[in-house]
Write a protein that holds these residues in place. Structure first.
Motif, PDB file in Angstrom:
ATOM      1  N   HIS A 103      50.878  35.879  47.123  1.00  9.54           N
ATOM      2  CA  HIS A 103      51.187  36.716  46.539  1.00  9.54           C
ATOM      3  C   HIS A 103      51.102  36.628  45.264  1.00  9.54           C
ATOM      4  CE1 HIS A 103      54.325  33.534  45.669  1.00  9.54           C
ATOM      5  NE2 HIS A 103      55.169  34.205  44.948  1.00  9.54           N
ATOM      6  N   ASP A 104      50.728  35.694  44.239  1.00  6.07           N
ATOM      7  CA  ASP A 104      50.558  34.949  43.013  1.00  6.07           C
ATOM      8  C   ASP A 104      49.065  34.762  42.984  1.00  6.07           C
ATOM      9  OD1 ASP A 104      53.112  35.763  42.181  1.00  6.07           O
ATOM     10  OD2 ASP A 104      53.777  33.729  42.020  1.00  6.07           O
TER      11      ASP A 104
ATOM     12  N   HIS B 257      50.228  41.467  38.308  1.00  8.72           N
ATOM     13  CA  HIS B 257      49.478  40.414  39.153  1.00  8.72           C
ATOM     14  C   HIS B 257      49.672  40.855  40.143  1.00  8.72           C
ATOM     15  CE1 HIS B 257      53.722  39.065  39.464  1.00  8.72           C
ATOM     16  NE2 HIS B 257      53.334  38.220  40.552  1.00  8.72           N
TER      17      HIS B 257
ATOM     18  N   HIS C 177      56.089  43.090  45.351  1.00  8.36           N
ATOM     19  CA  HIS C 177      57.125  41.727  45.074  1.00  8.36           C
ATOM     20  C   HIS C 177      56.953  41.445  44.097  1.00  8.36           C
ATOM     21  CE1 HIS C 177      53.744  38.693  43.531  1.00  8.36           C
ATOM     22  NE2 HIS C 177      54.895  38.514  42.991  1.00  8.36           N
TER      23      HIS C 177
ATOM     24  N   ASP D 191      60.046  33.610  46.955  1.00  7.66           N
ATOM     25  CA  ASP D 191      59.364  33.114  45.673  1.00  7.66           C
ATOM     26  C   ASP D 191      60.638  32.656  45.253  1.00  7.66           C
ATOM     27  OD1 ASP D 191      57.798  33.391  43.952  1.00  7.66           O
ATOM     28  OD2 ASP D 191      58.297  35.455  43.567  1.00  7.66           O
TER      29      ASP D 191
HETATM   30 FE   LIG Z   1      54.517  36.797  41.422  1.00 13.36          FE
END
Ligand SMILES: [Fe+2]
Ligand SMILES: [Fe+2]
Length: 246
Positions: free
Chosen positions: A104-105, A116, A139, A195
């Motif tokens: 995800h990041d 991002h 997200h 997260d």
């Molecule tokens: Fe993130």
């Protein structure tokens, strides 16, 4: 050979390679640090060639790099993403959520921080189920909006990072509204629930724990990421070779 002289030799080899090359920084690397209306600083280019491939200052990637190669060589310390994926696994989430947590990041870790979620979703879109890319994209948005039904509160870390008066931009309000009414809202919301706000420095999670999930849910191109002509191949190539002149 002791470590110092090996290091000196390596430095020497690198220095020689650098002497033969002109390596120009893209505007985005210095954006905010200098006035974009001014011409870039002049570089001594006499007798040198402009870099058009691998940057000798970076670890070299395999000819056909896969997702894990990008984790190992370009995404920096990825403990946060790995620990989020491990948490999703522990919480009994499905494989789409676990994969979404794992990547995800990736944009913030190896490419661009601003927006991002959007960049990361574009990077992975050709290789994952649409629902995974959706979750990764949103997200970033959903993190700003609490949802008590999922036990998700506005992060304390955001109050520390952005101050108590920070308000998300209108485009985020709109994206939140859209996502909230979408059939895949839960997938994106579960990504924000897993997260982690802060990672545990003592918890070691290995990439290999996710080999099977990635194998089943990430369509690794045979030619390697960046060389498969997909709509995001150029972005993977740029992460691999970020300083090419063109
Ligand atoms: Fe993130
Ligand atoms: Fe994150």
């Amino acid at each position: 050979m002791n470590d110092l002289s090996r290091a000196e030799l390596l430095d020497h080899g690198l220095a020689e390679a650098m002497d033969k090359l002109v390596i120009v920084k893209s505007p985005i690397y210095t954006s905010g640090e200098c006035d974009p209306r001014e011409p870039p600083p002049r570089q001594d280019t006499a007798g040198r060639l402009h870099l058009m491939g691998h940057d000798p200052r970076l670890p070299k990637m395999p000819a056909k790099p896969n997702l894990f190669d990008f984790f190992n060589y370009r995404f920096g310390p990825a403990a946060h993403m790995l620990q989020s994926a491990r948490l999703a696994l522990k919480n009994g989430c499905n494989e789409k959520v676990i994969l979404a947590c794992l990547v995800h990041d990736c944009s913030a870790a190896g490419f661009i921080r601003a927006d991002h979620g959007y960049w990361a979703a574009q990077l992975i879109a050709p290789y994952v189920d649409e629902e995974v890319a959706f979750a990764v994209r949103y997200h970033q948005v959903l993190r700003f909006y609490p949802d008590e039904a999922f036990g998700y509160k506005y992060p304390d870390s955001y109050v520390r990072l952005f101050g108590p008066n920070y308000r998300p931009e209108p485009y985020l309000d709109r994206a939140h509204e859209y996502c909230r009414n979408h059939k895949w809202y839960e997938t994106a919301r579960l990504l924000t629930v897993n997260d982690l706000y802060s990672f545990d420095p003592n918890l070691q999670v290995e990439l290999e724990e996710f080999t099977d999930i990635v194998g089943r849910n990430f369509r690794q191109p045979e030619e390697g990421l960046g060389f498969d002509d997909s709509p995001s191949a150029h972005m993977w190539r740029t992460i691999n070779w970020p300083t090419r002149y063109l």
